[in-house]
Design a protein around this motif. Structure first.
Motif, PDB file in Angstrom:
ATOM      1  N   ARG A  92      29.743  35.472  44.711  1.00 44.07           N
ATOM      2  CA  ARG A  92      31.116  34.964  44.625  1.00 44.07           C
ATOM      3  C   ARG A  92      31.648  35.051  43.197  1.00 44.07           C
ATOM      4  O   ARG A  92      32.803  35.426  42.973  1.00 44.07           O
ATOM      5  CB  ARG A  92      31.169  33.519  45.110  1.00 44.07           C
ATOM      6  CG  ARG A  92      32.575  32.954  45.187  1.00 44.07           C
ATOM      7  CD  ARG A  92      32.575  31.504  45.631  1.00 44.07           C
ATOM      8  NE  ARG A  92      33.940  31.007  45.794  1.00 44.07           N
ATOM      9  CZ  ARG A  92      34.240  29.742  46.066  1.00 44.07           C
ATOM     10  NH1 ARG A  92      33.279  28.841  46.199  1.00 44.07           N
ATOM     11  NH2 ARG A  92      35.511  29.374  46.183  1.00 44.07           N
ATOM     12  N   ARG A  93      30.836  34.727  42.218  1.00 47.42           N
ATOM     13  CA  ARG A  93      31.292  34.738  40.831  1.00 47.42           C
ATOM     14  C   ARG A  93      31.385  36.154  40.269  1.00 47.42           C
ATOM     15  O   ARG A  93      32.304  36.476  39.523  1.00 47.42           O
ATOM     16  CB  ARG A  93      30.372  33.895  39.944  1.00 47.42           C
ATOM     17  CG  ARG A  93      30.861  33.821  38.509  1.00 47.42           C
ATOM     18  CD  ARG A  93      30.200  32.751  37.701  1.00 47.42           C
ATOM     19  NE  ARG A  93      30.755  32.688  36.356  1.00 47.42           N
ATOM     20  CZ  ARG A  93      31.889  32.083  36.032  1.00 47.42           C
ATOM     21  NH1 ARG A  93      32.593  31.456  36.962  1.00 47.42           N
ATOM     22  NH2 ARG A  93      32.340  32.080  34.794  1.00 47.42           N
ATOM     23  N   ALA A  94      30.431  37.014  40.619  1.00 48.50           N
ATOM     24  CA  ALA A  94      30.409  38.363  40.049  1.00 48.50           C
ATOM     25  C   ALA A  94      31.535  39.234  40.585  1.00 48.50           C
ATOM     26  O   ALA A  94      32.046  40.102  39.881  1.00 48.50           O
ATOM     27  CB  ALA A  94      29.062  39.024  40.323  1.00 48.50           C
ATOM     28  N   ALA A  95      31.904  39.023  41.832  1.00 44.13           N
ATOM     29  CA  ALA A  95      32.928  39.863  42.449  1.00 44.13           C
ATOM     30  C   ALA A  95      34.319  39.442  41.980  1.00 44.13           C
ATOM     31  O   ALA A  95      34.481  38.486  41.233  1.00 44.13           O
ATOM     32  CB  ALA A  95      32.816  39.775  43.965  1.00 44.13           C
ATOM     33  N   SER A  96      35.326  40.166  42.442  1.00 43.50           N
ATOM     34  CA  SER A  96      36.671  39.973  41.896  1.00 43.50           C
ATOM     35  C   SER A  96      37.467  38.883  42.581  1.00 43.50           C
ATOM     36  O   SER A  96      38.287  38.236  41.968  1.00 43.50           O
ATOM     37  CB  SER A  96      37.449  41.293  41.979  1.00 43.50           C
ATOM     38  OG  SER A  96      36.846  42.266  41.161  1.00 43.50           O
ATOM     39  N   SER A  97      37.277  38.682  43.864  1.00 43.55           N
ATOM     40  CA  SER A  97      38.163  37.767  44.590  1.00 43.55           C
ATOM     41  C   SER A  97      37.411  36.995  45.660  1.00 43.55           C
ATOM     42  O   SER A  97      37.828  36.929  46.808  1.00 43.55           O
ATOM     43  CB  SER A  97      39.327  38.536  45.219  1.00 43.55           C
ATOM     44  OG  SER A  97      38.848  39.590  46.019  1.00 43.55           O
ATOM     45  N   GLY A  98      36.271  36.436  45.288  1.00 47.94           N
ATOM     46  CA  GLY A  98      35.499  35.659  46.238  1.00 47.94           C
ATOM     47  C   GLY A  98      34.306  36.379  46.818  1.00 47.94           C
ATOM     48  O   GLY A  98      33.455  35.764  47.458  1.00 47.94           O
ATOM     49  N   GLY A  99      34.246  37.695  46.631  1.00 48.12           N
ATOM     50  CA  GLY A  99      33.054  38.445  47.019  1.00 48.12           C
ATOM     51  C   GLY A  99      32.870  38.680  48.497  1.00 48.12           C
ATOM     52  O   GLY A  99      31.764  39.019  48.934  1.00 48.12           O
ATOM     53  N   PRO A 237      40.467  34.909  38.064  1.00 41.75           N
ATOM     54  CA  PRO A 237      40.365  36.313  38.477  1.00 41.75           C
ATOM     55  C   PRO A 237      39.488  37.167  37.563  1.00 41.75           C
ATOM     56  O   PRO A 237      39.331  38.355  37.811  1.00 41.75           O
ATOM     57  CB  PRO A 237      41.820  36.792  38.418  1.00 41.75           C
ATOM     58  CG  PRO A 237      42.426  35.982  37.315  1.00 41.75           C
ATOM     59  CD  PRO A 237      41.768  34.626  37.406  1.00 41.75           C
ATOM     60  N   GLY A 238      38.938  36.585  36.521  1.00 42.16           N
ATOM     61  CA  GLY A 238      38.110  37.362  35.612  1.00 42.16           C
ATOM     62  C   GLY A 238      38.934  38.021  34.525  1.00 42.16           C
ATOM     63  O   GLY A 238      40.169  38.024  34.557  1.00 42.16           O
ATOM     64  N   GLU A 239      38.233  38.574  33.560  1.00 43.30           N
ATOM     65  CA  GLU A 239      38.893  39.200  32.409  1.00 43.30           C
ATOM     66  C   GLU A 239      38.536  40.676  32.298  1.00 43.30           C
ATOM     67  O   GLU A 239      37.516  41.121  32.812  1.00 43.30           O
ATOM     68  CB  GLU A 239      38.468  38.496  31.120  1.00 43.30           C
ATOM     69  CG  GLU A 239      38.905  37.052  31.024  1.00 43.30           C
ATOM     70  CD  GLU A 239      38.451  36.406  29.730  1.00 43.30           C
ATOM     71  OE1 GLU A 239      39.243  35.639  29.155  1.00 43.30           O
ATOM     72  OE2 GLU A 239      37.315  36.678  29.289  1.00 43.30           O
ATOM     73  N   PHE A 240      39.405  41.405  31.629  1.00 46.42           N
ATOM     74  CA  PHE A 240      39.104  42.783  31.232  1.00 46.42           C
ATOM     75  C   PHE A 240      38.222  42.711  29.992  1.00 46.42           C
ATOM     76  O   PHE A 240      38.606  42.105  28.985  1.00 46.42           O
ATOM     77  CB  PHE A 240      40.416  43.521  30.921  1.00 46.42           C
ATOM     78  CG  PHE A 240      40.233  44.915  30.385  1.00 46.42           C
ATOM     79  CD1 PHE A 240      39.946  45.974  31.233  1.00 46.42           C
ATOM     80  CD2 PHE A 240      40.369  45.171  29.021  1.00 46.42           C
ATOM     81  CE1 PHE A 240      39.789  47.267  30.737  1.00 46.42           C
ATOM     82  CE2 PHE A 240      40.218  46.450  28.523  1.00 46.42           C
ATOM     83  CZ  PHE A 240      39.927  47.503  29.380  1.00 46.42           C
ATOM     84  N   ARG A 241      37.033  43.292  30.070  1.00 49.87           N
ATOM     85  CA  ARG A 241      36.073  43.206  28.956  1.00 49.87           C
ATOM     86  C   ARG A 241      35.559  44.600  28.582  1.00 49.87           C
ATOM     87  O   ARG A 241      35.239  45.403  29.455  1.00 49.87           O
ATOM     88  CB  ARG A 241      34.886  42.328  29.323  1.00 49.87           C
ATOM     89  CG  ARG A 241      35.231  40.864  29.542  1.00 49.87           C
ATOM     90  CD  ARG A 241      33.994  40.035  29.874  1.00 49.87           C
ATOM     91  NE  ARG A 241      34.329  38.631  30.062  1.00 49.87           N
ATOM     92  CZ  ARG A 241      34.417  37.750  29.090  1.00 49.87           C
ATOM     93  NH1 ARG A 241      34.167  38.127  27.838  1.00 49.87           N
ATOM     94  NH2 ARG A 241      34.734  36.495  29.343  1.00 49.87           N
ATOM     95  N   VAL A 242      35.491  44.822  27.288  1.00 53.38           N
ATOM     96  CA  VAL A 242      34.965  46.083  26.759  1.00 53.38           C
ATOM     97  C   VAL A 242      33.872  45.753  25.743  1.00 53.38           C
ATOM     98  O   VAL A 242      34.049  44.866  24.902  1.00 53.38           O
ATOM     99  CB  VAL A 242      36.065  46.929  26.082  1.00 53.38           C
ATOM    100  CG1 VAL A 242      35.497  48.272  25.627  1.00 53.38           C
ATOM    101  CG2 VAL A 242      37.235  47.140  27.030  1.00 53.38           C
ATOM    102  N   ARG A 243      32.765  46.467  25.828  1.00 50.12           N
ATOM    103  CA  ARG A 243      31.667  46.286  24.874  1.00 50.12           C
ATOM    104  C   ARG A 243      31.229  47.649  24.355  1.00 50.12           C
ATOM    105  O   ARG A 243      31.244  48.632  25.080  1.00 50.12           O
ATOM    106  CB  ARG A 243      30.486  45.578  25.551  1.00 50.12           C
ATOM    107  CG  ARG A 243      29.369  45.197  24.588  1.00 50.12           C
ATOM    108  CD  ARG A 243      28.336  44.267  25.232  1.00 50.12           C
ATOM    109  NE  ARG A 243      27.648  44.879  26.347  1.00 50.12           N
ATOM    110  CZ  ARG A 243      27.742  44.466  27.607  1.00 50.12           C
ATOM    111  NH1 ARG A 243      28.525  43.445  27.922  1.00 50.12           N
ATOM    112  NH2 ARG A 243      27.066  45.068  28.559  1.00 50.12           N
TER     113      ARG A 243
END
Length: 402
Positions: A92-99, A237-243
């Motif tokens: 649920r947490r890893a996915a974008s909208s509830g998994g 909804p999570g963030e856009f992340r770049v590493r």
């Protein structure tokens, strides 16, 4: 369909023309497009056009009476609707909208014995791009969960399902599953092995340049130094992340990143799509935005589009893979601004016809009835806006790859 700007980059033509050198190439400012160097037989070209969702899509409701409920007109047929999430808190947490889509894929593999899940994931070599991949376990699905707002062509990889000895799961954008629906009619082995077709809500695909420009705005000027790009996930909804390889990581909110990715970076055909909600899938899912203020790790709207989809969702709930309660199409309309586009498509295509540009053929989406839901002032405003976009964005001429 290429020069007319109607290609969606699904990869169906690359599947059909694989024996004749047809492949998908990413043009960073446009999207994925088929290309070939030798001679492709006319019969193969005809088949490529016949299965192309960019050229035409027939909805499951084609030939059926028009719904009387205005919300059903813009959402499309749904056997059952739920609101819920993956019961596994990690999914649920890893996915974008509830998994929900990831949970259903895991259920199909672990409990229904399906061989694999064909989907897309981050390309480890060029993380701002996608690659087609197969997953065979929950661990792999979890590792690859999350939205990928970049071009993808999973349909070109369907041979792995076609050649399987057992049914498989396919996950793709609504346009991808539209191509799958066409292909399975003419490829019996593929039809037999498509155990479950899953989709997700889609507002259009930003091109590769969109991601690179956004990463550049965060200080990642050298794409070759980037090691990871996530568009959403790890919360809702999570963030856009770049590493990058030095370990430096920067992020933007979902609102900031999607606004930048979508602005002038989606292909024309995405703006002509009447189906952002995956009508041709068995099950489709997306954000239940009307519940965002609950502060959870994501809530999905889950739409069973077929009876197979309904049975699968019900079984996944019973098996503990999904936690969900019944909902309805009215909640979909309340939650999803995506439904507005169906009301606008006919207007946009009318504007393109004035310039002599080709437009897709749609059947069963009740576009006239959807447009009739708009007040006259909104119709005029949308038509004028589309005329302006045709001129300023160059939609009046053939699509340029360079």
């Amino acid at each position: 369909m290429l020069s007319g700007g109607l290609c969606l980059g699904c990869g169906g033509c690359a599947l059909v023309g694989a024996d004749h050198g047809v492949t998908m190439v990413d043009y960073p400012h446009v999207g994925l497009r088929p290309t070939w160097s030798g001679e492709v037989p006319l019969a193969i070209k005809d088949e490529m056009i016949a299965i192309c969702p960019g050229a035409a899509i027939e909805a499951p409701a084609a030939g059926l009476p028009r719904p009387t409920d205005p919300d059903e007109i813009v959402v499309g047929p749904a056997v059952q609707v739920w609101e819920g999430w993956a019961t596994d808190p990690q999914v649920r947490r890893a996915a974008s909208s509830g998994g929900a889509v990831s949970a259903l894929a895991a259920y199909a593999v672990e409990q229904l014995g399906m061989t694999l899940v064909l989907h897309v994931a981050m390309d480890p070599v060029q993380p701002w791009r996608n690659r087609n991949i197969t997953s065979t376990s929950l661990a792999e699905l979890l590792d690859r969960a999350g939205s990928r707002y970049a071009p993808s062509s999973p349909v070109e990889a369907l041979k792995v399902i076609e050649d399987s000895d057992r049914p498989c799961v396919f996950i793709g954008k609504p346009c991808d599953v539209a191509a799958v629906a066409k292909l399975r009619r003419v490829r019996p082995a593929l039809d037999r092995n498509l155990g479950l077709v899953l989709s997700f809500f889609c507002a259009g695909t930003p091109n590769t340049d969109a991601t690179l420009k956004l990463a550049g705005s965060l200080g990642f000027a050298d794409p070759d130094a980037i090691t990871n790009v996530r568009y959403r996930g790890d919360g809702w909804p999570g963030e856009f992340r770049v590493r990058d390889r030095s370990g430096r990581e920067e992020s933007l909110s979902y609102e900031e990143s999607w606004g930048a990715l979508a602005a002038r970076h989606r292909q024309l055909r995405c703006h002509l799509c009447p189906d952002g909600l995956g009508e041709l899938s068995d099950v489709t899912g997306g954000d239940a935005w009307h519940r965002r203020d609950q502060g959870t790790d994501g809530v999905s709207l889950i739409l069973a589009r077929t009876h197979l989809g309904r049975r699968t969702v019900e079984a996944a709930i019973a098996a503990g893979y999904l936690t969900a309660d019944p909902s309805d199409v009215h909640m979909v309309v309340k939650a999803q601004g995506l439904v507005r586009r169906r009301r606008q498509v006919a207007i946009r295509m009318a504007a393109l016809r004035i310039f002599g540009r080709p437009v897709p053929r749609f059947r069963g989406f009740h576009l006239a009835a959807a447009t009739a839901q708009l007040p006259p002032t909104a119709v005029v405003r949308e038509f004028a806006g589309m005329i302006k976009r045709i001129v300023t964005r160059g939609y009046w001429r053939a699509e340029a790859r360079n």
